[in-house]
Design a protein around this motif. Structure first.
Motif, PDB file in Angstrom:
ATOM      1  N   THR A   1     117.093   8.608 -37.402  1.00 35.86           N
ATOM      2  CA  THR A   1     117.887   9.522 -36.580  1.00 35.86           C
ATOM      3  C   THR A   1     117.483  10.950 -36.907  1.00 35.86           C
ATOM      4  O   THR A   1     117.476  11.356 -38.071  1.00 35.86           O
ATOM      5  N   LEU A   2     117.127  11.683 -35.865  1.00 35.34           N
ATOM      6  CA  LEU A   2     116.716  13.078 -36.017  1.00 35.34           C
ATOM      7  C   LEU A   2     117.759  13.963 -35.353  1.00 35.34           C
ATOM      8  O   LEU A   2     118.161  13.706 -34.213  1.00 35.34           O
ATOM      9  N   LEU A   3     118.188  15.000 -36.072  1.00 41.13           N
ATOM     10  CA  LEU A   3     119.104  15.975 -35.490  1.00 41.13           C
ATOM     11  C   LEU A   3     118.330  17.248 -35.177  1.00 41.13           C
ATOM     12  O   LEU A   3     117.605  17.773 -36.031  1.00 41.13           O
ATOM     13  N   GLY A   4     118.481  17.753 -33.965  1.00 37.84           N
ATOM     14  CA  GLY A   4     117.842  18.999 -33.561  1.00 37.84           C
ATOM     15  C   GLY A   4     118.872  20.102 -33.403  1.00 37.84           C
ATOM     16  O   GLY A   4     119.917  19.892 -32.789  1.00 37.84           O
ATOM     17  N   ILE A   5     118.558  21.256 -33.983  1.00 35.59           N
ATOM     18  CA  ILE A   5     119.459  22.407 -33.885  1.00 35.59           C
ATOM     19  C   ILE A   5     118.686  23.568 -33.285  1.00 35.59           C
ATOM     20  O   ILE A   5     117.677  24.014 -33.850  1.00 35.59           O
ATOM     21  N   SER A   6     119.131  24.045 -32.132  1.00 31.46           N
ATOM     22  CA  SER A   6     118.547  25.246 -31.540  1.00 31.46           C
ATOM     23  C   SER A   6     119.466  26.416 -31.847  1.00 31.46           C
ATOM     24  O   SER A   6     120.668  26.360 -31.570  1.00 31.46           O
TER      25      SER A   6
ATOM     26  N   ALA B   1     125.010  15.113 -41.846  1.00 34.23           N
ATOM     27  CA  ALA B   1     125.100  14.098 -42.909  1.00 34.23           C
ATOM     28  C   ALA B   1     124.459  12.777 -42.473  1.00 34.23           C
ATOM     29  O   ALA B   1     123.830  12.092 -43.287  1.00 34.23           O
ATOM     30  N   ALA B   2     124.625  12.419 -41.213  1.00 34.23           N
ATOM     31  CA  ALA B   2     124.144  11.115 -40.729  1.00 34.23           C
ATOM     32  C   ALA B   2     122.647  11.108 -40.415  1.00 34.23           C
ATOM     33  O   ALA B   2     122.036  10.038 -40.325  1.00 34.23           O
ATOM     34  N   ALA B   3     122.062  12.292 -40.250  1.00 33.54           N
ATOM     35  CA  ALA B   3     120.658  12.356 -39.823  1.00 33.54           C
ATOM     36  C   ALA B   3     119.718  11.996 -40.977  1.00 33.54           C
ATOM     37  O   ALA B   3     119.987  12.301 -42.137  1.00 33.54           O
ATOM     38  N   ASP B   4     118.612  11.365 -40.634  1.00 30.87           N
ATOM     39  CA  ASP B   4     117.555  11.128 -41.629  1.00 30.87           C
ATOM     40  C   ASP B   4     116.760  12.404 -41.863  1.00 30.87           C
ATOM     41  O   ASP B   4     116.151  12.569 -42.926  1.00 30.87           O
ATOM     42  N   ALA B   5     116.731  13.260 -40.856  1.00 28.53           N
ATOM     43  CA  ALA B   5     116.004  14.530 -40.959  1.00 28.53           C
ATOM     44  C   ALA B   5     116.572  15.488 -39.919  1.00 28.53           C
ATOM     45  O   ALA B   5     117.171  15.066 -38.926  1.00 28.53           O
ATOM     46  N   VAL B   6     116.377  16.787 -40.173  1.00 27.75           N
ATOM     47  CA  VAL B   6     116.902  17.825 -39.272  1.00 27.75           C
ATOM     48  C   VAL B   6     115.780  18.804 -38.936  1.00 27.75           C
ATOM     49  O   VAL B   6     114.984  19.173 -39.817  1.00 27.75           O
ATOM     50  N   ILE B   7     115.724  19.205 -37.667  1.00 35.76           N
ATOM     51  CA  ILE B   7     114.812  20.289 -37.276  1.00 35.76           C
ATOM     52  C   ILE B   7     115.662  21.457 -36.771  1.00 35.76           C
ATOM     53  O   ILE B   7     116.650  21.256 -36.070  1.00 35.76           O
ATOM     54  N   ILE B   8     115.266  22.648 -37.152  1.00 31.64           N
ATOM     55  CA  ILE B   8     115.976  23.848 -36.708  1.00 31.64           C
ATOM     56  C   ILE B   8     114.971  24.795 -36.085  1.00 31.64           C
ATOM     57  O   ILE B   8     113.982  25.175 -36.732  1.00 31.64           O
TER      58      ILE B   8
ATOM     59  N   LEU C   1     107.636  15.693 -42.112  1.00 28.42           N
ATOM     60  CA  LEU C   1     109.093  15.499 -42.107  1.00 28.42           C
ATOM     61  C   LEU C   1     109.430  14.009 -42.101  1.00 28.42           C
ATOM     62  O   LEU C   1     110.340  13.549 -42.790  1.00 28.42           O
ATOM     63  N   ARG C   2     108.686  13.269 -41.325  1.00 27.85           N
ATOM     64  CA  ARG C   2     108.870  11.815 -41.282  1.00 27.85           C
ATOM     65  C   ARG C   2     108.662  11.209 -42.672  1.00 27.85           C
ATOM     66  O   ARG C   2     109.433  10.371 -43.139  1.00 27.85           O
ATOM     67  N   LYS C   3     107.594  11.641 -43.327  1.00 25.07           N
ATOM     68  CA  LYS C   3     107.296  11.128 -44.677  1.00 25.07           C
ATOM     69  C   LYS C   3     108.426  11.474 -45.643  1.00 25.07           C
ATOM     70  O   LYS C   3     108.800  10.677 -46.487  1.00 25.07           O
ATOM     71  N   ALA C   4     108.976  12.692 -45.489  1.00 26.75           N
ATOM     72  CA  ALA C   4     110.037  13.157 -46.398  1.00 26.75           C
ATOM     73  C   ALA C   4     111.358  12.418 -46.157  1.00 26.75           C
ATOM     74  O   ALA C   4     112.237  12.434 -47.023  1.00 26.75           O
ATOM     75  N   SER C   5     111.493  11.786 -44.999  1.00 31.41           N
ATOM     76  CA  SER C   5     112.793  11.189 -44.659  1.00 31.41           C
ATOM     77  C   SER C   5     112.888   9.709 -44.998  1.00 31.41           C
ATOM     78  O   SER C   5     113.908   9.096 -44.744  1.00 31.41           O
ATOM     79  N   VAL C   6     111.812   9.142 -45.590  1.00 30.42           N
ATOM     80  CA  VAL C   6     111.891   7.705 -45.912  1.00 30.42           C
ATOM     81  C   VAL C   6     112.398   7.524 -47.341  1.00 30.42           C
ATOM     82  O   VAL C   6     112.300   8.401 -48.179  1.00 30.42           O
TER      83      VAL C   6
END
Ligand SMILES: Cc1cc2nc3c(=O)[nH]c(=O)nc-3n(C[C@H](O)[C@H](O)[C@H](O)COP(=O)(O)O)c2cc1C
Length: 179
Positions: free
Chosen positions: A5-10, A67-74, A174-179
């Motif tokens: 699960t990826l969370l995106g924040i604009s 909290a629920a996201a495996d990774a976040v992009i801002i 980011l994918r690598k960091a989220s496993v």
């Protein structure tokens, strides 16, 4: 293969925002099983409001999404060389929630700006503003999309191969960091 699960924040609220486009490009490259877009339409932080009503539901939803996201992009715009108030307000509100949702969270940051520097200063400021929450902010590659109105096609895809390559590498990390 799509996963996580990826969370995106604009940091810009505009629907047509170039930072929203950049965030969506990042999500496409990350290829999550689920992509959630945060809604930063939050009240302005006000200690009186917090004392009277507690954490607003919109803020708690955002904290829960982090909290629920495996990774976040801002992806944040640069306003007068700094962060948008919208983004800083969201960080301040989330800091008032329980559970430390940012702690150790893999986070990738990026910026799209009208200016040629691509938001280099705001990106450093965002890094500083996130640091108290102790996420795992990727060091790079830096994705700084300057002259942003020329850098996306009608489908919202990046047109410059250099930006595309940097964002793709950032998302792979980011994918690598989220496993
Ligand atoms: C209040 C304000 C301040 C701005 N300051 C800067 C700036 O310091 N550097 C810059 O490159 N662009 C600046 N811009 C232009 C933005 O980069 C441009 O409007 C960009 O498209 C905003 O991001 P968005 O498309 O995601 O909304 C500013 C725009 C606004 C509205």
């Amino acid at each position: 293969m799509a996963s996580g699960t990826l969370l995106g924040i604009s940091g810009s609220l505009r629907e047509g925002s170039y930072n929203r486009k950049l965030m969506r490009e990042a999500a496409r490259m990350y290829d999550p099983a689920e992509f959630v877009e945060a809604d930063l339409h939050l009240p302005l932080y006000d200690g009186d409001l917090e004392a009277a009503e507690g954490i607003p539901a919109s803020v708690q939803r955002l904290a829960d999404q982090i909290a629920a996201a495996d990774a976040v992009i801002i992806s944040g715009p640069e306003y007068n060389k700094g962060l948008s108030g919208v983004l800083k307000n969201a960080l301040d509100w989330v800091s008032r929630t329980k559970g430390g949702p940012w702690r150790d969270k893999p986070v990738a940051i990026m910026a799209a700006t009208a200016g040629r520097a691509g938001g280099e200063r705001t990106q450093w400021l965002l890094r500083l503003c996130l640091t108290p929450f102790r996420p795992h902010i990727l060091p790079g590659p830096e994705v700084l999309v300057g002259n942003c109105s020329e850098e996306f096609d009608a489908e919202g895809r990046l047109v410059n191969e250099l930006y595309e390559a940097a964002l793709s590498e950032l998302m792979a990390d980011l994918r690598k960091a989220s496993v």
